[in-house]
Every structure is written in structure tokens, then in C-alpha cells.
Write a protein that holds these residues in place. Sequence first.
Motif, mmCIF file in Angstrom:
data_model
loop_
_atom_site.group_PDB
_atom_site.id
_atom_site.type_symbol
_atom_site.label_atom_id
_atom_site.label_comp_id
_atom_site.label_asym_id
_atom_site.label_seq_id
_atom_site.Cartn_x
_atom_site.Cartn_y
_atom_site.Cartn_z
ATOM 1 N N VAL A 67 35.764 38.775 25.045
ATOM 2 C CA VAL A 67 35.966 40.372 23.849
ATOM 3 C C VAL A 67 37.244 41.352 23.719
ATOM 4 N N MET A 68 37.859 41.027 23.822
ATOM 5 C CA MET A 68 39.097 42.252 23.232
ATOM 6 C C MET A 68 38.834 41.917 22.089
ATOM 7 N N PHE A 69 39.010 40.304 21.200
ATOM 8 C CA PHE A 69 38.832 40.467 20.131
ATOM 9 C C PHE A 69 37.641 41.095 18.854
ATOM 10 N N GLY A 70 37.166 41.810 19.215
ATOM 11 C CA GLY A 70 35.390 42.403 19.697
ATOM 12 C C GLY A 70 34.683 42.298 19.237
ATOM 13 N N PRO A 71 33.526 42.939 19.073
ATOM 14 C CA PRO A 71 34.218 44.252 18.109
ATOM 15 C C PRO A 71 34.452 45.026 18.164
ATOM 16 N N PRO A 72 35.479 46.073 18.132
ATOM 17 C CA PRO A 72 35.653 47.475 18.869
ATOM 18 C C PRO A 72 34.687 48.576 19.823
ATOM 19 N N GLY A 73 35.174 48.890 20.143
ATOM 20 C CA GLY A 73 34.362 50.122 21.160
ATOM 21 C C GLY A 73 33.357 49.746 22.285
ATOM 22 N N ARG A 74 33.929 48.285 22.709
ATOM 23 C CA ARG A 74 32.821 47.452 23.771
ATOM 24 C C ARG A 74 33.861 47.617 24.891
ATOM 25 N N ALA A 75 33.586 47.763 26.206
ATOM 26 C CA ALA A 75 33.948 47.509 27.386
ATOM 27 C C ALA A 75 34.673 46.033 27.654
ATOM 28 N N TYR A 76 36.074 46.389 28.082
ATOM 29 C CA TYR A 76 36.358 44.832 28.943
ATOM 30 C C TYR A 76 37.120 45.632 30.904
ATOM 31 N N VAL A 77 36.044 44.829 31.380
ATOM 32 C CA VAL A 77 36.097 45.110 32.894
ATOM 33 C C VAL A 77 36.567 43.823 33.350
ATOM 34 N N TYR A 78 38.016 43.725 33.706
ATOM 35 C CA TYR A 78 38.543 42.781 34.374
ATOM 36 C C TYR A 78 38.638 42.735 36.473
ATOM 37 N N LEU A 79 38.880 41.815 36.709
ATOM 38 C CA LEU A 79 39.078 41.707 37.929
ATOM 39 C C LEU A 79 40.596 41.861 38.085
ATOM 40 N N VAL A 94 38.137 43.913 14.149
ATOM 41 C CA VAL A 94 38.223 42.481 14.785
ATOM 42 C C VAL A 94 39.262 41.340 15.049
ATOM 43 N N ASP A 95 39.603 40.925 15.958
ATOM 44 C CA ASP A 95 40.726 39.394 16.184
ATOM 45 C C ASP A 95 41.298 40.856 15.861
ATOM 46 N N GLN A 96 42.328 41.592 16.302
ATOM 47 C CA GLN A 96 43.225 42.017 16.317
ATOM 48 C C GLN A 96 43.718 41.866 18.270
ATOM 49 N N ALA A 97 41.932 42.328 19.081
ATOM 50 C CA ALA A 97 42.978 42.043 21.078
ATOM 51 C C ALA A 97 42.899 42.682 20.878
ATOM 52 N N ALA A 98 43.446 44.169 20.311
ATOM 53 C CA ALA A 98 44.079 45.423 21.078
ATOM 54 C C ALA A 98 43.147 46.175 22.642
ATOM 55 N N ALA A 99 42.951 46.931 23.490
ATOM 56 C CA ALA A 99 42.278 47.559 24.104
ATOM 57 C C ALA A 99 43.386 48.887 25.175
ATOM 58 N N VAL A 100 42.497 49.984 24.959
ATOM 59 C CA VAL A 100 42.668 50.623 26.250
ATOM 60 C C VAL A 100 42.810 50.638 27.876
ATOM 61 N N LEU A 101 43.418 50.767 28.244
ATOM 62 C CA LEU A 101 43.449 50.349 30.006
ATOM 63 C C LEU A 101 43.037 51.872 30.698
#
Length: 206
Positions: A67-79, A94-101
Motif C-alpha cells: 500500500v505504501m507504493f500508492g496512491p497517496p492519501g491512503r492509510a497504512y496500518v501495521y501491527l 505512486v511508486d515512491q513508497a513514502a509514508a508519515v507515521l
Amino acid sequence: MGCGLNAPAPYPAEFYDRPVLAVAPELLGATVWHGPVAVRITEVEAYGGLDDPASHAFRGATPRAAVMFGPPGRAYVYLSYGVHWCLNIVCGPVDQAAAVLVRSGEVTTGIAAVRARWPHLADRDLARGPGRLGRVLGVGGELTGTAVTGGGALDVAGPSPVSEPRSAIRRGPRVGINAAADRPWRFWLDGEPTVSGPGRRRRPPG
């Protein structure tokens, strides 16, 4: 979104379609909603993709990190450590795979229900740290891939970018990691007692 008719609109996808180091500090002061609970964001960390050894995307688009590879504005929730659900927001092209915790925040709506569940915690500690923040918001892995841009289970809204004065924003190394720990990719609001990492200062009395 449970924030009422006069609440700010959620940030659009275009807000997140920028470099993660531009998006991260501008999320400070914004509010994240899930159901009846809202948390004002006071601390975040930025994570890159294939060029960031601390990122879950460092080894490519694994099932966990896809999910980190896009699109932007989506949640990535991990355990985390098999115990805590942590909320991230995908950023960049898309494809840069960046995220803000989203590391920490202040519960601003639904606090009575939250306090009833965790009466031993002070208000400032309810969402202090990514595990507690995920817990009070009630997020889980089923929300991975959910848009945070309006109309879904999660929303992130704020007055406007940047919602806090630049003088109130501090920056330093990320915490709780071993790889690339020296990168100054953690951002927080100065003086906020809800901030979990180093650099938190107590507000002066009055």
C-alpha cells in the motif's frame, strides 16, 4: 466524518501527493477522525521508500508494504511487536513508497468514552505514542488502503496547511529504530505534553 457541518474539509489527495518531508510537518495540528473519536496530531515521523533502510518499503512491494507504493492519501496500518496498531498515511507520487507515521496526539472529541476505557491514564497520555494513538482511534489492519481524504472510515482535516506556526514546529532524529536513526525526520509541536519522543518540553504554567 463525525466532526459536524462546520468542521474543516478533509485534505484532498493532492495534499499528500508531495515529498514526504513536505507533508509530514504540515500534518501537525491537523485532526484525524475515526468514528466518534478525534485526535489532534502533535508528533509525526517521515519514512521514505527504497532509499530508507528504516522503511517497511525498503525491500520492495511486499504484501505488507504494497500500500505504501500508492496512491497517496491512503492509510497504512501495521501491527507493531504483535501488539499495537500504528497509523501511517501514504505520501508522494505512486511508486515512491513514502509514508508519515502519526506518532502522538491530543484527544479532542470522544474523550469521555476514551477516559472511561483507560481511567488510569492522564489526558495527555491517552494518545501519546503511536500504539496508544492507534488504540484510542480504534484502527486496525482492515483499514490499510482506506482513503483518508473524505467519505471513508478515516478522515484527516485541518484549518489549512500549515496549520501551526513554523516557529512552533521542531525537528529531530526518529526514535525507536536502529537503521537510519540519525535522519532528522521526526517533527513535533514545541511545548506539547502529548509528544512521546525526545525534545518534549512542559508547557509553562498559566
